[in-house]
Design an enzyme around this catalytic site. Sequence first.
Site, PDB file in Angstrom:
ATOM      1  CG  HIS A 175      -1.984  -1.048   1.194  1.00 29.37           C
ATOM      2  ND1 HIS A 175      -2.836  -1.227   0.126  1.00 29.37           N
ATOM      3  CD2 HIS A 175      -2.323  -1.997   2.107  1.00 29.37           C
ATOM      4  CE1 HIS A 175      -3.650  -2.244   0.387  1.00 29.37           C
ATOM      5  NE2 HIS A 175      -3.350  -2.729   1.570  1.00 29.37           N
ATOM      6  CG  ASP A 211      -2.818  -8.423   0.334  1.00 25.80           C
ATOM      7  OD1 ASP A 211      -2.110  -8.704   1.304  1.00 25.80           O
ATOM      8  OD2 ASP A 211      -3.860  -7.732   0.426  1.00 25.80           O
ATOM      9  CG  HIS A 213      -6.871  -5.600   1.297  1.00 27.31           C
ATOM     10  ND1 HIS A 213      -6.279  -6.450   2.212  1.00 27.31           N
ATOM     11  CD2 HIS A 213      -8.141  -5.405   1.717  1.00 27.31           C
ATOM     12  CE1 HIS A 213      -7.164  -6.738   3.162  1.00 27.31           C
ATOM     13  NE2 HIS A 213      -8.306  -6.128   2.879  1.00 27.31           N
ATOM     14  CG  ASP A 301      -4.953 -10.224   2.957  1.00 28.55           C
ATOM     15  OD1 ASP A 301      -4.634 -10.702   1.854  1.00 28.55           O
ATOM     16  OD2 ASP A 301      -4.798  -9.027   3.252  1.00 28.55           O
ATOM     17  CE1 TYR A 340      -2.585  -8.064   8.431  1.00 29.67           C
ATOM     18  CE2 TYR A 340      -4.120  -8.535   6.632  1.00 29.67           C
ATOM     19  CZ  TYR A 340      -3.037  -7.845   7.125  1.00 29.67           C
ATOM     20  OH  TYR A 340      -2.379  -6.947   6.334  1.00 29.67           O
TER      21      TYR A 340
END
Lengths: 365, 365
Positions: A175, A211, A213, A301, A340
């Site tokens: 990010h 990922d 995201h 995740d 996570y």
Amino acid sequence: MPNMTLRTPVVWSDACLLHDPKGEVWVGVPIEGTEIAARAEVIRAAMEAAGAPVTTATPHDDTVLDAVHDRGLTRWLSTSLADWERDGFPTNPGQDRVVPYVFPTQAMLGGMPLRSPVAVHGRAGQYGYDTMTLVGPGTWQAARGAVDAALTAVDLVASGDHAVAYALCRPPGHHVTVDGYGGSCYLNNAAVAAQALRGKGHERVAVIDIDAHHGNGTQMIFYGRSDVFYGSVHVDPAAGWFPHYVGHADETGRDGGVGANHNVPLAEGTADDRWLEGVASLAEDVRRHGATALVVSLGVDAAINDPESPLQITDDGYRAAGEQLAALGLPTVAVQEGGYHLPSLGGLVVATITGLETRERRHGQ
Amino acid sequence: MPNMTLRTPVVWSDACLLHDPKGEVWVGVPIEGTEIAARAEVIRAAMEAAGAPVTTATPHDDTVLDAVHDRGLTRWLSTSLADWERDGFPTNPGQDRVVPYVFPTQAMLGGMPLRSPVAVHGRAGQYGYDTMTLVGPGTWQAARGAVDAALTAVDLVASGDHAVAYALCRPPGHHVTVDGYGGSCYLNNAAVAAQALRGKGHERVAVIDIDAHHGNGTQMIFYGRSDVFYGSVHVDPAAGWFPHYVGHADETGRDGGVGANHNVPLAEGTADDRWLEGVASLAEDVRRHGATALVVSLGVDAAINDPESPLQITDDGYRAAGEQLAALGLPTVAVQEGGYHLPSLGGLVVATITGLETRERRHGQ
């Protein structure tokens, strides 16, 4: 788990355990946070149990880091906590950490040029774009250690000794833009790895981000460049997911980079089949792009039990994704991103690396 | 206090008491906040005690509001809490309020066009540019009521019945840009008043902002226009004060508005003399600009006891500022901005309005 021993080296930095900002602030509410040091420990334990050799990250200078990030960002991350403490900012007891409160958005600036504030609590919002990503004691050391891990993994692959190397980076990185950090990320390990591979003589490099995201930072860093392809499968930001503002299908690059960016946003609840179609389409892009080296932003995740995303990917799905990417036949650096759910994290990473080793096993054993 | 009775009408909206977001979030720490309903009550009490007549704000349609603010902003402020509650966003018990957590800064977007997120918690940072300015039950009603108060004060002056009218606006407004809110402000009451005066036939209007903080919102709204002059004395953002990013001396307007913006940033600890020099220089600007009507952004947080600024202005200083502006001889709408020291707030406003009435008393009594 297949009855075999992993051979992919796990690059580890002890510094990764030092980052502990004691929670996050989410929509104004202090919460515990899920990007915790135990993540790295359970992944390492699982990889060791699967037989993967662990190697320590070696220090690297800032050359590649400076090619990816603005020096203002790295200076901020390495010095802001000292300024924060010096200036008496809070600071719940035992919680020395930098949290922005005012942000120079377009709506705030209205076209005025951005001027860097003098005060540390004002300047925080220039670099940090959310309230989740706190800078505390050990944050800089951990983030810089993760960069060393990524660069060490590049070395292992570039030397020809390994077809695949895995950097157990924590904190994650995808990010982080050229000069902005957020989403629990501080330095963009995957972008650093891609840039380092460029420096090792690979004229074209690809980053595939699995990922859950969108890796808005990696996208941004290479958005105007044709030499580094960025492709991502992720939960659709338009379905209400971080990073909210970026990660749409029509973001395909700018200037010389047009066509070298491919986002595959997925609906909430997407399971293995559709997700793997996305990975396959990105693998096809990598072939078309002509990349000679691959970086995998390995966030796990998207897994079915993960608390941070609504995707429904299984261990088998992650293994299959690894196999698809292995089929590209490229020197590959996998960089840990999110993930996570502590009980399943390790197995998911082992599954993916197992998949990534397919080619090596087939041809090498 | 002089032995006289104030004649300036105080425009009041009961709605101003409805806004109660139960605190703020400052550098990640939930705090109580100082922009509370009691502010309006103590000011009203002091003005009534000084003999000022109180009149109720009358409802006005959105014509002027829409000329000042983007409709996206007003829609957001009027609907976001319902969306927040519908979507189950947190929150601490009894604290239903909208707080952004991710912000589309330049560092985040890196030149990507801003796309409005679908999710309410993502979209919050598009409009709200800090974590202090929460939208709770009553926020919209209070902010819209403050706009009605400002517009009613304009009516009172435009009718010729009053040389000065005072809108007891709460929440304050001068930090609100065309489409961004922050700094405990939601709608820009002063900008609305200035725009309304334009609509009443004043070809040139001036806004003088004596709040301790720079009115970045008002500046932004009129930055490219020559018809509305904006001038401000405030504590230097470069000394580490909100709004941090804007409010420097070299911000003088853009395009057709060049020369119609004048910032006088002041050092911490500045007292009456230097502050009044600043006000005098702005008054001179108003003369040069040829404005035929004046809006005063009347923040009294520059006062010596105020917790929110390091300026050291006395009641006498505020009275003298009022006198300097009265000497312009213009129809004047004073709009309440900041001021947070409850014991002295009322006296400071009375002092300023007393000063603003000087001309009227001299010539009219």
